[in-house]
Design a protein around this motif. Structure first.
Motif, PDB file in Angstrom:
ATOM      1  N   MET A   1       0.805  -1.212   0.000  1.00 59.79           N
ATOM      2  CA  MET A   1       0.000   0.000   0.000  1.00 59.79           C
ATOM      3  C   MET A   1       0.844   1.269   0.000  1.00 59.79           C
ATOM      4  SD  MET A   1      -1.294   0.090   3.981  1.00 59.79           S
ATOM      5  CE  MET A   1      -1.768   1.797   3.925  1.00 59.79           C
ATOM      6  N   ALA A   2       2.104   1.174   0.419  1.00 58.38           N
ATOM      7  CA  ALA A   2       2.984   2.346   0.469  1.00 58.38           C
ATOM      8  C   ALA A   2       4.417   1.876   0.251  1.00 58.38           C
ATOM      9  CB  ALA A   2       2.842   3.062   1.812  1.00 58.38           C
ATOM     10  N   ASN A   3       5.336   2.831   0.247  1.00 55.58           N
ATOM     11  CA  ASN A   3       6.729   2.491  -0.006  1.00 55.58           C
ATOM     12  C   ASN A   3       7.261   1.493   1.026  1.00 55.58           C
ATOM     13  OD1 ASN A   3       6.646   4.320  -2.067  1.00 55.58           O
ATOM     14  ND2 ASN A   3       7.787   5.921  -0.999  1.00 55.58           N
ATOM     15  N   PRO A   4       8.081   0.527   0.598  1.00 59.86           N
ATOM     16  CA  PRO A   4       8.685  -0.400   1.553  1.00 59.86           C
ATOM     17  C   PRO A   4       9.726   0.297   2.419  1.00 59.86           C
ATOM     18  CG  PRO A   4       9.618  -0.730  -0.632  1.00 59.86           C
ATOM     19  CD  PRO A   4       8.507   0.269  -0.779  1.00 59.86           C
ATOM     20  N   ALA A   5      10.245  -0.425   3.384  1.00 56.95           N
ATOM     21  CA  ALA A   5      11.271   0.105   4.282  1.00 56.95           C
ATOM     22  C   ALA A   5      12.523  -0.757   4.175  1.00 56.95           C
ATOM     23  CB  ALA A   5      10.758   0.118   5.719  1.00 56.95           C
ATOM     24  N   TRP A   6      13.642  -0.195   4.632  1.00 56.18           N
ATOM     25  CA  TRP A   6      14.886  -0.966   4.718  1.00 56.18           C
ATOM     26  C   TRP A   6      14.981  -1.591   6.102  1.00 56.18           C
ATOM     27  CZ3 TRP A   6      16.997  -1.916   0.307  1.00 56.18           C
ATOM     28  CH2 TRP A   6      17.092  -0.958  -0.699  1.00 56.18           C
ATOM     29  N   VAL A   7      15.370  -2.863   6.158  1.00 54.45           N
ATOM     30  CA  VAL A   7      15.688  -3.507   7.431  1.00 54.45           C
ATOM     31  C   VAL A   7      17.082  -4.114   7.318  1.00 54.45           C
ATOM     32  CG1 VAL A   7      13.285  -3.988   8.019  1.00 54.45           C
ATOM     33  CG2 VAL A   7      14.603  -5.682   6.721  1.00 54.45           C
ATOM     34  N   ASP A   8      17.687  -4.398   8.451  1.00 56.83           N
ATOM     35  CA  ASP A   8      19.034  -4.967   8.468  1.00 56.83           C
ATOM     36  C   ASP A   8      19.029  -6.385   7.906  1.00 56.83           C
ATOM     37  OD1 ASP A   8      20.588  -2.837   9.835  1.00 56.83           O
ATOM     38  OD2 ASP A   8      19.149  -3.217  11.446  1.00 56.83           O
ATOM     39  N   ALA A   9      20.166  -6.768   7.327  1.00 57.45           N
ATOM     40  CA  ALA A   9      20.308  -8.118   6.765  1.00 57.45           C
ATOM     41  C   ALA A   9      21.777  -8.508   6.793  1.00 57.45           C
ATOM     42  CB  ALA A   9      19.777  -8.159   5.334  1.00 57.45           C
ATOM     43  N   GLU A  10      22.028  -9.792   6.954  1.00 53.72           N
ATOM     44  CA  GLU A  10      23.392 -10.327   6.893  1.00 53.72           C
ATOM     45  C   GLU A  10      23.586 -10.973   5.523  1.00 53.72           C
ATOM     46  OE1 GLU A  10      25.722  -9.916   8.950  1.00 53.72           O
ATOM     47  OE2 GLU A  10      24.726  -9.289  10.803  1.00 53.72           O
ATOM     48  N   PRO A  11      24.315 -10.335   4.605  1.00 54.02           N
ATOM     49  CA  PRO A  11      24.453 -10.898   3.264  1.00 54.02           C
ATOM     50  C   PRO A  11      25.300 -12.168   3.264  1.00 54.02           C
ATOM     51  CG  PRO A  11      25.863  -8.973   3.503  1.00 54.02           C
ATOM     52  CD  PRO A  11      25.031  -9.051   4.748  1.00 54.02           C
ATOM     53  N   ASP A  12      24.870 -13.159   2.506  1.00 56.27           N
ATOM     54  CA  ASP A  12      25.647 -14.383   2.291  1.00 56.27           C
ATOM     55  C   ASP A  12      26.600 -14.096   1.133  1.00 56.27           C
ATOM     56  OD1 ASP A  12      26.698 -16.834   1.640  1.00 56.27           O
ATOM     57  OD2 ASP A  12      24.779 -17.904   1.637  1.00 56.27           O
ATOM     58  N   LEU A  13      27.883 -13.879   1.419  1.00 55.70           N
ATOM     59  CA  LEU A  13      28.826 -13.448   0.389  1.00 55.70           C
ATOM     60  C   LEU A  13      29.067 -14.526  -0.660  1.00 55.70           C
ATOM     61  CD1 LEU A  13      31.418 -11.336   2.420  1.00 55.70           C
ATOM     62  CD2 LEU A  13      29.307 -10.639   1.267  1.00 55.70           C
ATOM     63  N   ASN A  14      28.759 -15.776  -0.362  1.00 58.61           N
ATOM     64  CA  ASN A  14      28.862 -16.820  -1.386  1.00 58.61           C
ATOM     65  C   ASN A  14      27.758 -16.673  -2.445  1.00 58.61           C
ATOM     66  OD1 ASN A  14      31.129 -18.186  -0.325  1.00 58.61           O
ATOM     67  ND2 ASN A  14      29.822 -19.198   1.189  1.00 58.61           N
ATOM     68  N   GLU A  15      26.652 -16.009  -2.052  1.00 57.64           N
ATOM     69  CA  GLU A  15      25.562 -15.763  -2.989  1.00 57.64           C
ATOM     70  C   GLU A  15      25.713 -14.423  -3.696  1.00 57.64           C
ATOM     71  OE1 GLU A  15      23.112 -17.690  -3.892  1.00 57.64           O
ATOM     72  OE2 GLU A  15      23.560 -19.355  -2.532  1.00 57.64           O
ATOM     73  N   HIS A  16      26.296 -13.454  -3.010  1.00 61.90           N
ATOM     74  CA  HIS A  16      26.399 -12.101  -3.567  1.00 61.90           C
ATOM     75  C   HIS A  16      27.675 -11.889  -4.381  1.00 61.90           C
ATOM     76  CE1 HIS A  16      22.917 -10.097  -1.682  1.00 61.90           C
ATOM     77  NE2 HIS A  16      23.091 -10.986  -0.714  1.00 61.90           N
ATOM     78  N   ILE A  17      28.697 -12.688  -4.161  1.00 64.35           N
ATOM     79  CA  ILE A  17      29.957 -12.576  -4.919  1.00 64.35           C
ATOM     80  C   ILE A  17      30.205 -13.934  -5.551  1.00 64.35           C
ATOM     81  CG2 ILE A  17      32.403 -11.982  -4.837  1.00 64.35           C
ATOM     82  CD1 ILE A  17      31.841 -10.437  -2.260  1.00 64.35           C
ATOM     83  N   VAL A  18      29.989 -14.029  -6.855  1.00 72.32           N
ATOM     84  CA  VAL A  18      30.035 -15.320  -7.542  1.00 72.32           C
ATOM     85  C   VAL A  18      31.098 -15.292  -8.646  1.00 72.32           C
ATOM     86  CG1 VAL A  18      27.614 -15.798  -7.042  1.00 72.32           C
ATOM     87  CG2 VAL A  18      28.226 -14.646  -9.172  1.00 72.32           C
ATOM     88  N   GLU A  19      31.497 -16.474  -9.058  1.00 76.21           N
ATOM     89  CA  GLU A  19      32.530 -16.618 -10.086  1.00 76.21           C
ATOM     90  C   GLU A  19      31.925 -17.182 -11.364  1.00 76.21           C
ATOM     91  OE1 GLU A  19      36.827 -18.253  -9.415  1.00 76.21           O
ATOM     92  OE2 GLU A  19      35.597 -19.957 -10.092  1.00 76.21           O
ATOM     93  N   ILE A  20      32.317 -16.624 -12.499  1.00 77.87           N
ATOM     94  CA  ILE A  20      31.914 -17.122 -13.817  1.00 77.87           C
ATOM     95  C   ILE A  20      33.181 -17.458 -14.593  1.00 77.87           C
ATOM     96  CG2 ILE A  20      30.811 -16.546 -16.013  1.00 77.87           C
ATOM     97  CD1 ILE A  20      28.985 -14.649 -14.490  1.00 77.87           C
ATOM     98  N   ARG A  21      33.292 -18.713 -15.035  1.00 84.71           N
ATOM     99  CA  ARG A  21      34.462 -19.127 -15.812  1.00 84.71           C
ATOM    100  C   ARG A  21      34.081 -19.196 -17.290  1.00 84.71           C
ATOM    101  NH1 ARG A  21      39.056 -20.707 -13.666  1.00 84.71           N
ATOM    102  NH2 ARG A  21      39.184 -20.811 -11.383  1.00 84.71           N
ATOM    103  N   LEU A  22      34.803 -18.436 -18.116  1.00 87.22           N
ATOM    104  CA  LEU A  22      34.531 -18.429 -19.546  1.00 87.22           C
ATOM    105  C   LEU A  22      34.956 -19.750 -20.167  1.00 87.22           C
ATOM    106  CD1 LEU A  22      35.727 -14.819 -20.496  1.00 87.22           C
ATOM    107  CD2 LEU A  22      33.427 -15.602 -19.906  1.00 87.22           C
ATOM    108  N   PRO A  23      34.335 -20.141 -21.265  1.00 78.99           N
ATOM    109  CA  PRO A  23      34.711 -21.396 -21.930  1.00 78.99           C
ATOM    110  C   PRO A  23      36.190 -21.388 -22.333  1.00 78.99           C
ATOM    111  CG  PRO A  23      32.654 -20.545 -22.826  1.00 78.99           C
ATOM    112  CD  PRO A  23      33.193 -19.485 -21.924  1.00 78.99           C
ATOM    113  N   SER A  24      36.789 -22.560 -22.333  1.00 79.22           N
ATOM    114  CA  SER A  24      38.192 -22.690 -22.726  1.00 79.22           C
ATOM    115  C   SER A  24      38.387 -22.121 -24.137  1.00 79.22           C
ATOM    116  CB  SER A  24      38.601 -24.165 -22.692  1.00 79.22           C
ATOM    117  OG  SER A  24      39.930 -24.314 -23.125  1.00 79.22           O
ATOM    118  N   GLY A  25      39.443 -21.363 -24.316  1.00 76.29           N
ATOM    119  CA  GLY A  25      39.732 -20.770 -25.618  1.00 76.29           C
ATOM    120  C   GLY A  25      39.171 -19.375 -25.800  1.00 76.29           C
TER     121      GLY A  25
END
Length: 509
Positions: A70-94
């Motif tokens: 019904m109205a704008n949301p609010a910010w609440v505290d959170a503990e970020p899971d850095l394994n989910e927020h910082i991820v690795e992408i490996r490009l194909p060989s070559g």
């Protein structure tokens, strides 16, 4: 702790978001690792961000939605899971043999940008790209694509966050972190939400009523100036006008195409200075020239000048809060002028007119406003606008978004790696299928061109046209400096107004 409800401007970026219009911003970084580096850089980065988290509240909060939205949301505290927020992408060989590092990174940004951030988590993510070619010095390189929701930050707030995360030396600095005394809030109960939302509404309504007389006076004065007869007849800066139809004024799709360009910062500063222009004028000139050349090549250059939507900051000096404090202005780009010198003069006049108008308006432009019922209204309007393809049916006020964000003009390091480039990645919306965001970094001006893939599939050609535009600016003749007038001898004659009139010559008979 009082409830931290999102401002009206911040929340608007949530309500406008659809699968076709992701509303996160960020950057494409190329990082050079130190000689002899061992291990996976993604682990280095996770450790580094973990150490800086206490000083980065924007990374440690998530949304808490109001009942029935019904109205704008609010910010609440959170503990970020850095394994989910910082991820690795490996490009194909070559991949490193197939293309250069920038091209490979551009491809990854084009693929990653359409994926919406998870609203159940803190609204940010970092992607480490492995498999890039080595640097000219033979060192390993990795890419980094950062994403941060626009509801959390504007351009300058993102720079303030970067000032905490990045270092001036390969060795990360120690940051003095004062323990917080506030009570952390991980959830809000129904009574607190309703009480906070209604209190927020009352404050906003009271502020609007209080400021209304001054606001109306400022708006009336500005409108009288902007909508003068001269401007309405098309003899002014060209900012107050409808934009011509172009391929960029289209309903966007979920697919993106991204390209990057860089020009030497010192060169652009010097060229702007000798032509009596600002650095921002220089950026607009490069964009104007590149767009003119690109559209001309595609047989789509309008006879009328393109108009750019240019964000302006409303942020006071020293304000580093993680929120949005910006508005939008319009600047005519002079793309109808073939002569580069006349085009630059047109841009200088257009930015001067914009500054004159917005200087009066900045004090009254709202970044917060009452929000009860607004979420339903904006979400419905955004959905209807896209489904009805209104971008192709309705007149547009702008053709492209061009944003110039001041950044650090020194070398930077992140978790021990040297940052070699910093190309911004921004958003496109229905009717504005191209966004050019520019940021000064180290010794360069880094351009990030985000486009809808259907509207501008060859956006890389437009990025390459930025280099040609710089050469065109270099080729402009340097204006001659005004000649110094040497002081002559002081005349002791009477002023001409007092001297006797010369006798008339006799007329020839």
């Amino acid at each position: 702790m009082g409830m931290r409800q999102l401002s009206g401007l911040d929340a608007t970026f949530l309500y406008l978001e659809t699968p076709e219009m992701p509303m996160h911003v960020g950057a494409m970084h190329l990082l050079e690792l130190p000689a002899g580096h061992r291990g996976r850089y993604v682990n280095d980065l996770r450790r580094h961000i973990a150490a800086r988290l206490p000083a980065t509240p924007v990374l440690r909060r998530r949304l808490w939605w109001m009942p029935l939205n019904m109205a704008n949301p609010a910010w609440v505290d959170a503990e970020p899971d850095l394994n989910e927020h910082i991820v690795e992408i490996r490009l194909p060989s070559g991949s490193a043999r197939r293309a250069d590092a920038r091209t490979l990174m551009e491809e990854q940004v084009s693929l990653l940008h359409p994926v919406l951030l998870d609203r159940h988590r803190p609204l940010w993510k970092m992607h480490v790209i492995e498999g890039l070619p080595r640097s000219a010095a033979g060192r390993k390189q990795v890419g980094l694509v950062t994403q941060l929701h626009h509801a959390a930050v504007d351009g300058q707030a993102a720079v303030a966050l970067a000032n905490v995360l990045f270092d001036l030396t390969p060795e990360p600095r120690d940051i003095e972190i004062r323990p917080s005394r506030r009570t952390r809030t991980f959830r809000l109960d129904m009574v607190e939400m309703l009480r906070g939302a209604l209190s927020h509404e009352a404050v906003q309504v009271a502020r609007i009523v209080r400021d209304l007389p001054a606001t109306l006076g400022t708006v009336a004065g500005t409108a009288k100036s902007a909508l003068s007869v001269k401007n309405l007849l098309g003899q002014g800066s060209g900012n107050v006008t409808l934009a011509p139809a172009t391929p960029m004024n289209a309903t966007v799709t979920p697919a993106r195409a991204f390209a990057a360009a860089s020009v030497p910062l010192a060169d652009l500063k010097a060229l702007a200075r000798v032509h009596g222009a600002t650095l921002n004028d220089g950026v607009l000139m490069l964009c104007s020239s590149a767009l003119r050349a690109y559209l001309q090549q595609h047989g789509a250059l309008p006879r009328k000048s393109l108009v750019a939507a240019v964000p302006i900051s409303l942020r006071e000096a020293g304000d580093t809060r993680a929120d949005n404090q910006a508005s939008m202005s319009l600047v005519s780009l002079g793309t109808h002028l073939a002569d580069p010198a006349k085009r630059l003069a047109h841009i200088r006049a257009a930015t001067g007119a914009m500054k004159s108008t917005m200087g009066r308006m900045k004090s009254i432009l709202p970044t917060d406003f009452p929000s009860i019922g607004v979420p339903w209204l904006i979400e419905a309007a955004a959905s209807l606008y896209g489904k009805a393809k209104a971008a192709e049916r309705l007149p547009q006020v702008a053709n492209v978004v061009i944003s110039n964000v001041p950044g650090p003009q020194v070398p930077l390091y992140l978790a021990g790696a040297r940052v070699r480039s910093n190309h911004p990645t921004s958003i496109v919306v229905h009717g504005l299928a191209l966004n050019i965001t520019v940021q000064s970094f180290d010794a360069a001006m880094d351009f990030g061109l985000m486009a809808d893939a259907a509207a501008l599939p060859d956006v890389r050609a437009l990025a390459q046209a930025v280099d040609a535009a710089l050469d065109e600016l270099r080729a402009l003749p340097v204006p001659a400096a005004p000649a110094a007038v040497k002081p002559g001898p002081v005349s002791r004659k009477r002023p001409a107004s007092r001297a006797a009139a010369p006798k008339k010559k006799p007329r020839a008979g």
